[in-house]
Design an enzyme around this catalytic site. Structure first.
Site, short mmCIF file in Angstrom:
data_model
loop_
_atom_site.label_atom_id
_atom_site.label_comp_id
_atom_site.label_asym_id
_atom_site.label_seq_id
_atom_site.Cartn_x
_atom_site.Cartn_y
_atom_site.Cartn_z
N GLY A 217 -1.20 -1.86 15.81
CA GLY A 217 0.22 -1.69 16.12
C GLY A 217 0.41 -1.15 17.53
O GLY A 217 -0.53 -1.12 18.33
N ASN A 218 1.62 -0.75 17.83
CA ASN A 218 1.89 -0.16 19.14
C ASN A 218 2.89 0.98 18.98
O ASN A 218 3.38 1.23 17.87
CB ASN A 218 2.37 -1.22 20.12
CG ASN A 218 3.65 -1.88 19.65
OD1 ASN A 218 4.69 -1.24 19.57
ND2 ASN A 218 3.57 -3.16 19.31
#
Ligand code: CTP
Length: 424
Positions: A217-218
């Site tokens: 993810g980020n």
């Protein structure tokens, strides 16, 4: 913010007494409030109460103060009209443009933003007629809050309660202060800038699963995309938010499609973008995804080598939206975001200009990301933002800074100006 002229329209419902608390919040904040109760409202709370609390004369009769053409004057002078509680009857009369009392005539004369805070029984709120009236008003750029959920007048409960006065007050102040200041130092509302326009916004960060419990993810919180959705809504647009893992709630009156991965976001965005006037891509989309997703949780094993994750490229959604535009609605305005860091080969803006050319969108909102010189993260999860908006047609870059709400207002303003300048 200096004191502004606010008209408080009060509908005939039991929640009319709560409008007195709202009135106090407005006057304590330094605003001048003219109260216009409907005839039915005065059966719940009488004119003397409104006069005492507002310090101004109160009438609901178009034939009072005829010499000053009251309804014309009050409507023109109002910086904001707030209707609380808005009954089903008032929403219907406003939606159909009736002018049978001072409040409805004033609404027709309004040139500034208008906010309705509905209160009624759940069945009345959910009735197709009321919902159609609310949709009509929203499509015209009028802000209509969703009613609160809870105990109603009788033993019943559900959606239909008047939102808390503090919440109505906050929504009203947001309409007056969308983050821009005009020549006279007063805030310029976004009201009506995108009336009748369809706007699609992507927000948040995609997550690419490795197995049922893990993902790549980020750090995007979705705050900027959500602020854009709120600003576009406030400007009167019909807004669809393609939302991936937001840390913040979605604003009232915005349609939401929840997605998880980049591939899901692509599908939802292309579907929503067909026929949209504006597409704003604020989401942080993962450029890569694991080439396989394990069906069960990946386990440590002493008898086998540690796993190696192989990544494959995700589609570039922005490029695909631009590609579909050339096939269809040529006037669609497409806005990309770029999170950039500079290095010894080029500055943040050098990289951003190259990205703008590569992606083919009309505008690119450029953020410098990563830690600043003092090691403090500049963008992700923070409320403040500082951007430069580049245009593909070579127009001068537009800087915008402040809260993410301020930046959203600047983007909406630029988008509205460009749409207005495009041939139909
Ligand atoms: N974007 C997209 N699909 C992707 C990657 C990015 O639609 N697979 C969009 C983002 O929503 C944003 C813009 O493209 O509006 C630029 O995103 P950014 O991450 O800065 O660009 P990348 O194409 O990923 O370029 P790079 O990581 O190489 O700088």
């Amino acid at each position: 913010m200096g004191g502004r002229n606010i008209v408080l329209g009060v509908g005939g419902g039991i929640a009319a007494y709560k409008a007195a608390l709202l009135l106090r919040l407005f006057t304590e904040a330094g605003h001048t409030v003219t109260v216009i109760p409907t005839a039915a409202a005065t059966r719940f709370v009488g004119a003397p109460t409104w006069e005492a609390l507002s310090g101004r004369p109160v009438t609901n009769d178009v034939f009072d103060a005829v010499d000053t053409v009251n309804h014309v004057r009050i409507g023109h002078e109002a910086d904001l009209i707030v209707v609380a509680p808005a009954t089903a009857d008032l929403l219907a009369r406003a939606a159909t443009g009736q002018a049978d009392d001072l409040l409805t005539t004033t609404l027709l004369m309004a040139r500034g933003p208008v906010l309705f805070a509905p209160a009624m029984h759940t069945e009345m709120w959910r009735h197709a007629a009321t919902q159609a009236n609310v949709a009509t008003l929203r499509a015209r750029g009028v802000a209509v809050l969703d009613p609160a959920v809870g105990r109603l007048t009788g033993p019943d409960s559900g959606p239909g309660r008047l939102p808390e006065p503090a919440d109505i007050f906050a929504a009203a102040m947001a309409l007056l202060t969308p983050g821009q200041v005009g020549d006279d130092g007063a805030p310029e509302p976004l009201h009506g800038l995108l009336s009748g326009r369809r706007v699609v916004i992507t927000a948040g960060g995609t997550r690419e699963p490795l197995d049922p419990v893990r993902f790549l993810g980020n750090r995007s919180s979705g705050k900027q995309g959500v602020a854009l959705a709120a600003a576009a809504r406030m400007a009167g647009a019909s807004v669809t938010l393609i939302a991936a893992h937001l840390d913040v709630p979605v604003p009232d009156g915005v349609g939401v499609v929840q997605v998880g991965t980049a591939v899901e976001m692509r599908e939802a965005t292309l579907a929503a973008a067909a026929g949209a006037d504006v597409v704003i891509m604020a989401a942080a989309v993962a450029d890569f995804r694991p080439d396989t997703v394990a069906g069960g949780k990946i386990k440590k094993r002493d008898d086998a080598a540690d796993p190696v994750i192989t990544l494959v490229r995700n589609p570039d959604i922005l490029v695909d939206v631009v590609g579909r535009r050339t096939a269809g609605s040529l006037n669609q305005l497409i806005v990309g975001f770029a999170a950039e860091t500079g290095d010894e080969h080029g500055s943040v803006l050098d990289y951003a200009r190259a990205k703008l050319a590569r992606k083919g969108c009309d505008l690119l909102v450029v953020n410098a990301v990563g830690p600043d010189a003092a090691g403090v993260e500049q963008v992700f999860g923070r409320d403040e933002n500082q951007v430069t908006i580049l245009a593909r047609d070579g127009a001068d870059p537009v800087p915008a800074a402040g809260s993410k709400t301020d930046v959203a207002a600047a983007v909406v303003r630029l988008v509205a100006a460009r749409l207005a300048a495009k041939p139909a």
